[in-house]
Design a protein around this motif. Sequence first.
Motif, PDB file in Angstrom:
ATOM      1  N   LYS A 302       0.824  -1.209   0.000  1.00  0.00           N
ATOM      2  CA  LYS A 302       0.000   0.000   0.000  1.00  0.00           C
ATOM      3  C   LYS A 302       0.859   1.261   0.000  1.00  0.00           C
ATOM      4  CE  LYS A 302      -3.737   2.180   2.635  1.00  0.00           C
ATOM      5  NZ  LYS A 302      -4.594   2.064   3.852  1.00  0.00           N
ATOM      6  N   ASP A 303       1.937   1.262   0.786  1.00  0.00           N
ATOM      7  CA  ASP A 303       2.822   2.434   0.838  1.00  0.00           C
ATOM      8  C   ASP A 303       3.523   2.662  -0.495  1.00  0.00           C
ATOM      9  OD1 ASP A 303       2.093   2.868   3.440  1.00  0.00           O
ATOM     10  OD2 ASP A 303       3.864   1.910   4.315  1.00  0.00           O
ATOM     11  N   ILE A 304       3.923   1.580  -1.148  1.00  0.00           N
ATOM     12  CA  ILE A 304       4.604   1.711  -2.445  1.00  0.00           C
ATOM     13  C   ILE A 304       3.674   2.354  -3.469  1.00  0.00           C
ATOM     14  CG2 ILE A 304       5.505   0.378  -4.401  1.00  0.00           C
ATOM     15  CD1 ILE A 304       6.647  -1.589  -2.302  1.00  0.00           C
ATOM     16  N   LEU A 343      -2.609 -11.639  -4.832  1.00  0.00           N
ATOM     17  CA  LEU A 343      -3.524 -11.838  -3.707  1.00  0.00           C
ATOM     18  C   LEU A 343      -3.579 -10.606  -2.814  1.00  0.00           C
ATOM     19  CD1 LEU A 343      -2.793 -15.529  -2.598  1.00  0.00           C
ATOM     20  CD2 LEU A 343      -4.780 -14.674  -3.817  1.00  0.00           C
ATOM     21  N   VAL A 344      -2.419  -9.996  -2.579  1.00  0.00           N
ATOM     22  CA  VAL A 344      -2.370  -8.793  -1.746  1.00  0.00           C
ATOM     23  C   VAL A 344      -3.120  -7.646  -2.425  1.00  0.00           C
ATOM     24  CG1 VAL A 344      -0.833  -7.059  -0.732  1.00  0.00           C
ATOM     25  CG2 VAL A 344      -0.221  -9.474  -0.639  1.00  0.00           C
ATOM     26  N   LEU A 345      -2.899  -7.460  -3.715  1.00  0.00           N
ATOM     27  CA  LEU A 345      -3.577  -6.385  -4.447  1.00  0.00           C
ATOM     28  C   LEU A 345      -5.089  -6.595  -4.452  1.00  0.00           C
ATOM     29  CD1 LEU A 345      -1.121  -6.041  -7.469  1.00  0.00           C
ATOM     30  CD2 LEU A 345      -1.412  -4.420  -5.590  1.00  0.00           C
ATOM     31  N   ASN A 351     -10.857  -3.912   0.015  1.00  0.00           N
ATOM     32  CA  ASN A 351     -10.993  -3.006   1.162  1.00  0.00           C
ATOM     33  C   ASN A 351     -11.013  -1.542   0.749  1.00  0.00           C
ATOM     34  OD1 ASN A 351     -11.004  -5.178   2.949  1.00  0.00           O
ATOM     35  ND2 ASN A 351      -8.780  -5.144   3.178  1.00  0.00           N
ATOM     36  N   SER A 352     -11.005  -1.282  -0.585  1.00  0.00           N
ATOM     37  CA  SER A 352     -11.037   0.086  -1.125  1.00  0.00           C
ATOM     38  C   SER A 352      -9.805   0.898  -0.746  1.00  0.00           C
ATOM     39  CB  SER A 352     -12.305   0.816  -0.661  1.00  0.00           C
ATOM     40  OG  SER A 352     -13.459   0.153  -1.124  1.00  0.00           O
ATOM     41  N   ASP A 353      -8.692   0.235  -0.434  1.00  0.00           N
ATOM     42  CA  ASP A 353      -7.446   0.956  -0.165  1.00  0.00           C
ATOM     43  C   ASP A 353      -6.778   1.392  -1.458  1.00  0.00           C
ATOM     44  OD1 ASP A 353      -7.590   0.726   2.631  1.00  0.00           O
ATOM     45  OD2 ASP A 353      -6.837  -1.323   2.541  1.00  0.00           O
ATOM     46  N   ILE A 354      -6.963   0.611  -2.537  1.00  0.00           N
ATOM     47  CA  ILE A 354      -6.425   0.942  -3.853  1.00  0.00           C
ATOM     48  C   ILE A 354      -7.508   0.688  -4.883  1.00  0.00           C
ATOM     49  CG2 ILE A 354      -4.044   0.394  -3.191  1.00  0.00           C
ATOM     50  CD1 ILE A 354      -4.353  -2.247  -4.740  1.00  0.00           C
ATOM     51  N   VAL A 355      -7.249   1.103  -6.115  1.00  0.00           N
ATOM     52  CA  VAL A 355      -8.191   0.856  -7.203  1.00  0.00           C
ATOM     53  C   VAL A 355      -7.389   0.544  -8.452  1.00  0.00           C
ATOM     54  CG1 VAL A 355      -8.311   3.301  -7.815  1.00  0.00           C
ATOM     55  CG2 VAL A 355     -10.165   1.779  -8.491  1.00  0.00           C
ATOM     56  N   SER A 358      -6.703   0.117 -14.823  1.00  0.00           N
ATOM     57  CA  SER A 358      -6.853  -0.763 -15.975  1.00  0.00           C
ATOM     58  C   SER A 358      -6.223  -2.085 -15.595  1.00  0.00           C
ATOM     59  CB  SER A 358      -6.190  -0.166 -17.231  1.00  0.00           C
ATOM     60  OG  SER A 358      -4.818   0.043 -17.008  1.00  0.00           O
ATOM     61  N   ASP A 359      -6.174  -2.999 -16.524  1.00  0.00           N
ATOM     62  CA  ASP A 359      -5.648  -4.317 -16.205  1.00  0.00           C
ATOM     63  C   ASP A 359      -4.182  -4.231 -15.794  1.00  0.00           C
ATOM     64  OD1 ASP A 359      -5.879  -6.988 -15.823  1.00  0.00           O
ATOM     65  OD2 ASP A 359      -5.549  -7.547 -17.900  1.00  0.00           O
ATOM     66  N   ASP A 360      -3.884  -4.659 -14.550  1.00  0.00           N
ATOM     67  CA  ASP A 360      -2.524  -4.704 -13.993  1.00  0.00           C
ATOM     68  C   ASP A 360      -1.969  -3.327 -13.633  1.00  0.00           C
ATOM     69  OD1 ASP A 360      -2.515  -7.429 -14.173  1.00  0.00           O
ATOM     70  OD2 ASP A 360      -1.435  -7.511 -16.075  1.00  0.00           O
ATOM     71  N   TYR A 361      -2.790  -2.292 -13.582  1.00  0.00           N
ATOM     72  CA  TYR A 361      -2.354  -0.978 -13.133  1.00  0.00           C
ATOM     73  C   TYR A 361      -3.168  -0.582 -11.898  1.00  0.00           C
ATOM     74  CZ  TYR A 361       0.441  -0.072 -17.313  1.00  0.00           C
ATOM     75  OH  TYR A 361       1.402  -0.121 -18.302  1.00  0.00           O
ATOM     76  N   TYR A 362      -2.479  -0.038 -10.883  1.00  0.00           N
ATOM     77  CA  TYR A 362      -3.138   0.267  -9.622  1.00  0.00           C
ATOM     78  C   TYR A 362      -2.725   1.648  -9.119  1.00  0.00           C
ATOM     79  CZ  TYR A 362      -4.108  -4.734  -9.610  1.00  0.00           C
ATOM     80  OH  TYR A 362      -4.528  -6.004  -9.948  1.00  0.00           O
ATOM     81  N   THR A 363      -3.654   2.312  -8.436  1.00  0.00           N
ATOM     82  CA  THR A 363      -3.374   3.599  -7.822  1.00  0.00           C
ATOM     83  C   THR A 363      -4.230   3.727  -6.564  1.00  0.00           C
ATOM     84  OG1 THR A 363      -3.220   5.987  -8.225  1.00  0.00           O
ATOM     85  CG2 THR A 363      -5.163   4.858  -9.085  1.00  0.00           C
TER      86      THR A 363
END
Length: 365
Positions: A302-304, A343-345, A351-355, A358-363
Amino acid sequence: MQAATMDPGEEPPSMLWGLDPIFSAFARLYVRDILQMTESTQVPGIYFYNLHPIYKVDVLGTVVYKRERDDFFCYGVDDGTGVINCLCWKSDLLKEERDPTKSGGKHSDGAQGGFNLVSELEKLRQAQRSRCRLEIGELLRVRGAVKTSRQQREIMASTYYKVNDPVMAVQIAWMMEVPQLYRQCYDKPLQLQPDATGDSDVSTVSKATNIIRDFFKQKSVTRFRPYDVQDLLQPLMCSQPQTAPADQEPVAGPSACRQLRQLLKEALQILEDEGTVYRKVKSQDEVYHVTAHDKDLLIAVKDIIREDSKREKYAEKGCHILHILSAVRQRHSLNVSRPALELVLKSLECNSDIVSTSDDYYTVF
């Protein structure tokens, strides 16, 4: 479009198609994949995606063209990956198209000042007609069998209706669910379970893996050593048939212990390959961490994502999973695998911590 066919040697036997749960379900495939599916040589009208037998699909998309005939509508549905023809048969209500004033005028006096059953039924018919008659630009959901007619792939609708989605909630939910179905079901090749005459070792390892996995869920285990779960597999060794000859006594003691350790080793290797567990540091003291319950790993990921999403390079699309994996291996552990990170992502996204942008991209939000 020329219908592609599979090599008969590559197709699973038709008698085993029913063992695949996707075969009896409406597959939520992208239109692009529906158009590219290969047709079976054993049974015409059955198509294969990644060896999964499919004959009916579920599609959500925008109407880009329409044709109307006496008995059916032909809609062109675009889901963003391609356009497919959907043949939608008219219901009796659409064929009749009665004038609502005819039935409502006769009973208006008797129902004056009260509930008019005839007018309410006519309102219901009007609502049903409006949901089945679509215009270009409206959202359509259609379920039905896949057919190839005049070398064109199309859907023979068994159910279809207009979707009212003013705030795009339905489309967003659809875009979240379909990639998950691809990862969890469609993109995994069909693997039939061995029968009773097959290799019993495979089923024993599978049972051992499930026992350990259930133990993690029930006890909320964060980390463990192999000898902590070894006794859980003891009943599997007792249930195995003895293979010693009749004139010899069954071998006990060290042989049984070696078999138990080998079974545990194979089960842990499977769990490690699928990302359920990982070893933060590989040493003689074999300590395994349960990925889903490792709070340090969750916080690190999450921090990264939070820190790197602020950089100009990742501000628009977010961080790619390979970038996150590289950063996690530098900060947390070199032994974190991609399945473990996925699994972590998934947990952070639930939990709505990240979103996922697109496929394989997270913010982060």
